[in-house]
Write a protein that holds these residues in place. Sequence first.
Motif, short mmCIF file in Angstrom:
data_model
loop_
_atom_site.label_atom_id
_atom_site.label_comp_id
_atom_site.label_asym_id
_atom_site.label_seq_id
_atom_site.Cartn_x
_atom_site.Cartn_y
_atom_site.Cartn_z
N LEU A 70 0.86 -1.18 0.00
CA LEU A 70 0.00 0.00 0.00
C LEU A 70 0.89 1.23 0.00
CD1 LEU A 70 -2.45 -1.05 2.86
CD2 LEU A 70 -2.83 -1.27 0.40
N GLY A 71 0.52 2.24 -0.76
CA GLY A 71 1.26 3.49 -0.77
C GLY A 71 0.54 4.52 0.08
N VAL A 72 1.25 5.12 1.01
CA VAL A 72 0.69 6.16 1.87
C VAL A 72 1.37 7.48 1.51
CG1 VAL A 72 0.32 6.96 4.24
CG2 VAL A 72 0.27 4.50 3.73
N THR A 73 0.58 8.50 1.16
CA THR A 73 1.12 9.81 0.83
C THR A 73 1.36 10.61 2.10
OG1 THR A 73 -0.01 9.83 -1.30
CG2 THR A 73 0.68 11.96 -0.43
N VAL A 74 2.57 11.16 2.21
CA VAL A 74 2.97 11.96 3.37
C VAL A 74 3.66 13.23 2.87
CG1 VAL A 74 4.44 12.01 5.43
CG2 VAL A 74 3.31 9.90 4.78
N ALA A 75 3.30 14.38 3.46
CA ALA A 75 3.98 15.63 3.16
C ALA A 75 5.13 15.81 4.15
CB ALA A 75 3.02 16.82 3.27
N SER A 76 6.33 16.07 3.62
CA SER A 76 7.49 16.24 4.49
C SER A 76 8.58 16.99 3.73
CB SER A 76 8.03 14.87 4.91
OG SER A 76 9.20 15.01 5.68
N TRP A 77 9.25 17.92 4.43
CA TRP A 77 10.36 18.65 3.81
C TRP A 77 11.53 17.73 3.57
CZ3 TRP A 77 8.94 22.84 1.56
CH2 TRP A 77 7.91 23.60 2.10
N GLN A 81 11.59 8.58 6.78
CA GLN A 81 12.51 7.49 7.12
C GLN A 81 11.78 6.42 7.92
OE1 GLN A 81 15.94 7.57 6.23
NE2 GLN A 81 15.22 9.31 5.01
N GLY A 82 12.33 5.24 7.90
CA GLY A 82 11.82 4.14 8.70
C GLY A 82 12.83 3.01 8.64
N LYS A 83 12.62 2.01 9.48
CA LYS A 83 13.49 0.84 9.47
C LYS A 83 12.82 -0.24 8.62
CE LYS A 83 15.78 1.75 13.79
NZ LYS A 83 16.20 1.25 15.08
N TRP A 85 11.32 -3.35 7.07
CA TRP A 85 10.64 -4.53 7.60
C TRP A 85 10.23 -4.38 9.07
CZ3 TRP A 85 9.23 -5.94 3.28
CH2 TRP A 85 10.08 -6.16 2.21
N GLN A 86 10.19 -3.14 9.56
CA GLN A 86 9.75 -2.87 10.93
C GLN A 86 8.42 -2.12 10.91
OE1 GLN A 86 11.46 -4.01 13.73
NE2 GLN A 86 12.53 -5.08 12.09
N PRO A 87 7.63 -2.23 11.99
CA PRO A 87 6.36 -1.49 12.04
C PRO A 87 6.59 0.01 11.91
CG PRO A 87 6.46 -3.13 13.79
CD PRO A 87 7.83 -3.07 13.17
N ILE A 88 5.64 0.69 11.28
CA ILE A 88 5.68 2.13 11.10
C ILE A 88 4.30 2.66 11.47
CG2 ILE A 88 5.09 2.02 8.64
CD1 ILE A 88 7.06 4.39 8.22
N LYS A 89 4.26 3.78 12.18
CA LYS A 89 2.99 4.39 12.61
C LYS A 89 2.84 5.74 11.95
CE LYS A 89 1.41 1.69 16.03
NZ LYS A 89 0.07 1.20 16.14
N PHE A 90 1.66 5.99 11.41
CA PHE A 90 1.35 7.25 10.76
C PHE A 90 0.49 8.13 11.65
CE2 PHE A 90 2.27 4.33 7.31
CZ PHE A 90 3.12 5.08 6.51
N VAL A 91 0.60 9.43 11.48
CA VAL A 91 -0.21 10.41 12.20
C VAL A 91 -1.43 10.72 11.33
CG1 VAL A 91 -0.28 12.76 13.13
CG2 VAL A 91 1.84 11.41 13.28
N ASN A 92 -2.61 10.55 11.90
CA ASN A 92 -3.88 10.83 11.20
C ASN A 92 -3.98 10.13 9.85
OD1 ASN A 92 -4.88 12.49 13.27
ND2 ASN A 92 -3.81 14.26 12.43
N LEU A 93 -3.75 8.82 9.84
CA LEU A 93 -3.88 8.04 8.61
C LEU A 93 -5.35 8.00 8.21
CD1 LEU A 93 -2.58 6.20 6.47
CD2 LEU A 93 -3.01 4.28 8.03
N ARG A 94 -5.61 8.30 6.93
CA ARG A 94 -6.99 8.31 6.46
C ARG A 94 -7.06 7.77 5.04
NH1 ARG A 94 -4.57 12.98 6.99
NH2 ARG A 94 -4.46 14.47 5.30
N GLU A 116 4.91 9.00 12.96
CA GLU A 116 5.21 9.20 14.38
C GLU A 116 6.71 9.23 14.60
OE1 GLU A 116 3.24 6.56 17.10
OE2 GLU A 116 1.25 7.15 16.38
N GLY A 117 7.16 10.22 15.40
CA GLY A 117 8.56 10.36 15.72
C GLY A 117 9.35 11.20 14.72
N GLN A 118 8.68 11.68 13.66
CA GLN A 118 9.36 12.53 12.69
C GLN A 118 8.71 13.89 12.68
OE1 GLN A 118 10.04 10.67 8.86
NE2 GLN A 118 10.32 8.68 9.83
N ALA A 119 9.46 14.91 12.33
CA ALA A 119 8.96 16.29 12.34
C ALA A 119 7.79 16.46 11.38
CB ALA A 119 10.07 17.25 11.97
#
Length: 126
Positions: A70-77, A81-83, A85-94, A116-119
């Motif tokens: 699945l592709g999740v679109t995120v706005a970021s300057w 980043q992520g590790k 094959w590790q779990p990743i948590k999104f802020v306000n996933l919709r 989560e955990g990123q600016a």
Amino acid sequence: MKLYLDTNRTNLIFSGKVIPKAEYVELTNGERRRSGNQAHDTAPDGGKGAPLWTVDVFPDDDETMRAEALGVTVASWDEPQGKKWQPIKFVNLRANVYVDQRSGRAAVSLRADGIEGQAQPAQKAA
């Protein structure tokens, strides 16, 4: 229509793949084509906001027969980043539900305000 998703009930696994989201432009004949530039979010003042990225993830779901990215679109300057094959948590996933203009069918795209955990991309970093 936007449907906010409960990420506490579904683990998403980061694939290690992040790509710049392509910007599309509408031609005079109504066709849409890639412009060759990276797409940007809209800033609160209506101007150009943070660049958009597609973060590929896999749902960790033992009930499915096959894994599907699945592709999740995120706005970021900065590139998200992520590790791998590790779990990743999104802020306000919709899930954004819309009608695909080409096929006339319902379609879904995933969007998040950040990871989560990123600016967060409130303003461009100096």
